[in-house]
Every structure is written in C-alpha cells, then in structure tokens.
Design an enzyme around this catalytic site. Structure first.
Site: not given
Length: 307
Positions: A185, A283
C-alpha cells in the site's frame, strides 16, 4: 484520519462483549435502504454501523449483509484472539460474505524496518508473515496489507528499494504455496504519513515487477493516491495487472464518497467496465455522527454504485 488511530479505534470498538449469539435480529435492517446487494464488492469495517447494530461484531456483520454489503475489511484481525477470528469467520460464511485485507505485520511508523539491511528487522517481518498465514486460513482471507515502513535516513533510495525487494521475495515464497497475496500500500506523505518509503503507484508497480510473484501485488488506496499524485483512472489503468485490491475514501476528510472532490460515480463505473470483481475496502470515516451519518454512508454507496 491517522491510520494508526484508525486501526486502534476499529479494534477497540469491536471488543467482544458476548460471543454466543448467532441469531438474526429483525431490528438490524437498515432504515430507508434497499436490501439488494451492491454491484461492486464494497467492504465496510467494524464500528462503521454500530449506532444501528450495536457493538457486537456479529450483529454488525448481520447489519452489513442485510444492507447489501458482501464483504468485511478488518485491519486489526491479526490482533484479535483466535476465538474471535473463528467466530467472525463462521458468521461471515453463514452470511456469504468475503474477507478483505488485514494488516499482516508491525509497520515501521517511526523507525525503518523493510528499507534497512538490518537482518533482525527482516527476520521479524518474515515471522509475522508466517503467523499471518495462519490468521488468513482461520478467517478465509486471501489478501494481507504490507507497508514497507519509514524511509532510511542514511541510505540512498535505490539501496532501500533493493532491501525491500529482497525481503518481499522471501515473503512471497512463504505465501505462494497457500495462494495468499500480500498487497503493498502506497501511503500519502503530505497529509497522513510523512516519511514513509512507499508513496506512489509507479513505485509499487516497479517493486511488484521486481519481486515477480503472484503473491506480491498492489493495494491501490484512492484516497492516498488522490493526495499524492491524482490522475487516478490513468494510473489505475497503467498499473492494472499488478493491482489486486482497492480501498476508498474521499478527499479532503477521508470520509464516504460524495463528501469530497473525487468523482466516485465515474471511478466505480470504470472499475465495473474493467470487470473488477475484487474487494473495495471502505477505509474511511463517517462524515456525520450517529445513525444519520451511518445512513449517509449507505446512501452514498447506493448513489455511486454502477449497478
């Protein structure tokens, strides 16, 4: 929203008060929302709907499924007890829900770990990856988040990149026999994570190509990349063969779609046209408090869903 606080708060908000109930409660249905499943596979996290469903994670899962969501994302799954993990997995199987990412290791927020040539740091990371294989099997997960950690202050970037690639190759060999995938990420360095090594899509793409494994792919977080580089759809298109997982959140604010500057209607339409069948992790926070805020999240995804 700081990622460390995000992970901490979602774990604390879902501490198991009770572990016994598996019955479906009629009052868990979302008011004023269709129970039809979404076209794309959006994954809420624990705590996102607790004003409607209560603090019990099982009731929250029931509420998510009743509302039309088909997956769950839980960054903190690795930190939960084995009993909790099994309990969540059993209910998700009953509800026909997929498991999204969890964070696979201790991230180097303050000190370099994967960017360094410190063998002990690499050894700890690989041990945590092995432990995360067991977590993934318990909760029926395929993907786990990996963040290479902080920039090394005394090594040039190419040396750091080489260190990261070396240890990720070893991690991939651990994951490959199990069909599991670590997703790298990139994080934005301007708002949330100054000093982190991995920040751009192209950087993650280069690393994945160098590792050369189906067990090492990209987690493309739309919120982070809007801040870091923009040009969202062209960058997703270019890196498509290495992207295995997507997360979302609008900017500014890191809340649900339609609250910021990102055109999520077009982005989700693009993903549907590409045939993306993976999970889209939610998220982000809720832009408003209470049941009203939770309902706004559901309505935002209804409005942007291409189905």
């Amino acid at each position: 929203m700081d990622r460390r606080d995000f992970i901490k708060n979602t774990l604390l908000s879902t501490t198991f008060a009770t572990l016994g109930s598996f019955s479906v409660f009629s009052d868990l249905s979302a008011p004023n929302s269709s129970s039809q499943r979404f076209t794309l596979n959006y994954a809420p996290h624990f705590g996102m709907f607790e004003k409607h469903a209560g603090k019990d994670p099982i009731k929250q899962l029931q509420f998510m499924a009743d509302t039309g969501f088909k997956a769950l994302e839980d960054n903190s799954m690795r930190d939960r007890s084995i009993k909790e993990q099994k309990h969540i997995a059993k209910e998700m199987k009953r509800l026909n829900m997929d498991m999204g990412v969890f964070v696979a290791h201790s991230i180097g927020w303050e000190e370099p770990n994967l960017t360094t040539d410190d063998k002990d740091a690499h050894k700890k990371f690989l041990e945590e990856i092995r432990a995360s294989v067991d977590v993934a099997k318990r909760v029926n997960a395929t993907w786990m988040t990996v963040v290479p950690g902080r920039l090394h202050p005394r090594l040039e970037l190419p040396y750091q990149t080489a260190n990261v690639i070396e240890v990720l190759k070893k991690a991939a060999k651990i994951l490959e026999p199990h069909g599991l995938v670590m997703v790298l990420e990139p994080l934005n360095p301007l708002r949330d994570h100054p000093g982190q090594f991995l920040t751009k899509t192209s950087q993650a793409y280069e690393i994945c190509k160098a590792v050369g494994s189906p067990s090492c792919k990209i987690l493309y977080d739309v919120y982070h990349q809007q801040i870091t580089e923009g040009n969202l759809i062209p960058n997703i298109e270019y890196a498509w063969d290495e992207i295995a997982y997507i997360q979302v959140g609008d900017n500014p604010g890191r809340n649900e779609p339609t609250t910021g500057e990102i055109n999520y209607r077009n982005l989700f339409k693009f993903l549907a046209k590409k045939g993306y069948e993976g999970i889209i992790g939610m998220e982000h926070g809720n832009s408003m408090a209470g049941k009203k805020g939770e309902q706004a999240v559901i309505e935002a995804y209804r409005a942007c869903d291409p189905g």
